[in-house]
Scaffold this motif. Structure first.
Motif, short mmCIF file in Angstrom:
data_model
loop_
_atom_site.label_atom_id
_atom_site.label_comp_id
_atom_site.label_asym_id
_atom_site.label_seq_id
_atom_site.Cartn_x
_atom_site.Cartn_y
_atom_site.Cartn_z
N LYS A 126 0.83 -1.20 0.00
CA LYS A 126 0.00 0.00 0.00
C LYS A 126 0.88 1.26 0.00
O LYS A 126 1.92 1.29 0.63
N TYR A 127 0.44 2.28 -0.75
CA TYR A 127 1.11 3.58 -0.85
C TYR A 127 2.39 3.54 -1.68
O TYR A 127 3.20 4.46 -1.62
N THR A 128 2.60 2.47 -2.46
CA THR A 128 3.74 2.44 -3.38
C THR A 128 3.21 2.35 -4.81
O THR A 128 2.02 2.14 -5.04
N LYS A 129 4.11 2.48 -5.79
CA LYS A 129 3.64 2.47 -7.18
C LYS A 129 4.43 1.57 -8.12
O LYS A 129 4.03 1.39 -9.27
N ALA A 130 5.54 1.00 -7.67
CA ALA A 130 6.29 0.08 -8.53
C ALA A 130 5.47 -1.20 -8.71
O ALA A 130 5.02 -1.80 -7.74
N LYS A 131 5.27 -1.62 -9.97
CA LYS A 131 4.44 -2.79 -10.26
C LYS A 131 5.29 -4.06 -10.10
O LYS A 131 5.92 -4.54 -11.04
N MET A 132 5.28 -4.58 -8.88
CA MET A 132 6.03 -5.78 -8.56
C MET A 132 5.12 -7.00 -8.72
O MET A 132 3.92 -6.93 -8.45
N LYS A 197 -3.20 -1.37 7.22
CA LYS A 197 -1.74 -1.30 7.30
C LYS A 197 -1.09 -1.56 5.94
O LYS A 197 -1.54 -2.41 5.18
N ALA A 198 -0.01 -0.83 5.64
CA ALA A 198 0.83 -1.14 4.49
C ALA A 198 1.70 -2.33 4.85
O ALA A 198 2.39 -2.31 5.87
N ILE A 199 1.68 -3.37 4.02
CA ILE A 199 2.38 -4.62 4.31
C ILE A 199 3.56 -4.76 3.35
O ILE A 199 3.42 -4.55 2.15
N ASP A 200 4.72 -5.11 3.87
CA ASP A 200 5.93 -5.19 3.06
C ASP A 200 5.80 -6.21 1.94
O ASP A 200 5.17 -7.26 2.09
N SER A 201 6.44 -5.90 0.83
CA SER A 201 6.52 -6.85 -0.28
C SER A 201 7.23 -8.12 0.19
O SER A 201 8.22 -8.07 0.92
N GLY A 202 6.70 -9.28 -0.21
CA GLY A 202 7.26 -10.55 0.20
C GLY A 202 6.62 -11.12 1.45
O GLY A 202 6.90 -12.27 1.80
N SER A 203 5.76 -10.36 2.11
CA SER A 203 5.07 -10.88 3.29
C SER A 203 4.02 -11.91 2.85
O SER A 203 3.43 -11.78 1.78
#
Length: 218
Positions: A126-132, A197-203
């Motif tokens: 959440k709140y990011t923009k890179a398309k992972m 909550k914003a959750i980290d990539s890879g969680s």
């Protein structure tokens, strides 16, 4: 079409009338991605799951001006991640491990969690923009930034939800949905997690379904 549990999976196939894309239990982790896909059950629909944290206890305000309480997703500690390459470059990869062994977030993480919940692999916080996204064509399927026409892809602005996928699912690109008249995108089923909550990539987090929406990958 609204429903109480996960309509795009087998547990709701009968009540929601939706096709499923669940990996066959006989699939071995030693198989290649193409071999594993061949063993998956197919989905006819380009679906995305709209989900909320599995442990969420949300209390609507009883009166105007009252406060609302939220719980956030529980992150499963069974999986760790390891970065290779440089962020915001084509070399960046986020790999997954379990007990120090390399695992695939697509094939080796179980689909189902506890008490009717499902596991979500978070690709885009959440709140990011890179398309992972999970790199389905690469060995062990690390998370990488998507590339289109030779350029790293970004959203026009930050997104307001956590975006990810359901492990051990697949949308068949050769099957047309009978109502939507579009095909699957050859990827796992997407998840839009709308917790606070914003959750980290890879969680890897447990979520419960609110419903499904149809999406076109463009």
């Amino acid at each position: 079409r609204g429903f109480s549990r996960l309509g795009c999976l087998a547990s709701l196939q009968q009540s929601a009338g939706l096709p499923v894309a669940v990996k066959d239990d006989s699939t071995s982790s030693s198989l290649s991605s193409s071999q594993r896909i061949g063993k998956m059950k197919l989905s006819l629909a380009p679906l995305a799951l709209v989900a909320f944290p599995a442990v969420a206890a949300w209390s609507p305000a009883a009166t105007f001006g009252a406060t609302r309480s939220y719980s956030v997703a529980t992150i499963l500690n069974a999986y760790s991640t390891e970065v290779a390459g440089e962020a915001e470059t084509e070399s960046y990869r986020l790999g997954f491990k379990s007990d120090d062994a390399v695992v695939s977030p697509w094939h080796d993480i179980p689909l189902e969690g506890k008490d009717g919940a499902y596991n979500m692999v978070v690709e885009i916080p959440k709140y990011t923009k890179a398309k992972m996204e999970v790199a389905t064509k690469e060995e062990n399927n690390p998370i990488a930034q998507d590339i289109k026409k030779g350029k790293l892809r970004d959203y026009h602005g930050p997104i307001f939800w956590n975006y990810g996928c359901l492990p051990q699912t697949w949308e068949d690109p050769n099957e047309e949905h009978p109502e939507l008249k579009v095909f699957g995108d050859d990827d796992p089923i997407d998840v839009v997690e709308i917790g606070s909550k914003a959750i980290d990539s890879g969680s890897v987090v447990e979520v419960k379904a609110l419903g499904c929406i149809a999406m076109i990958d463009d």
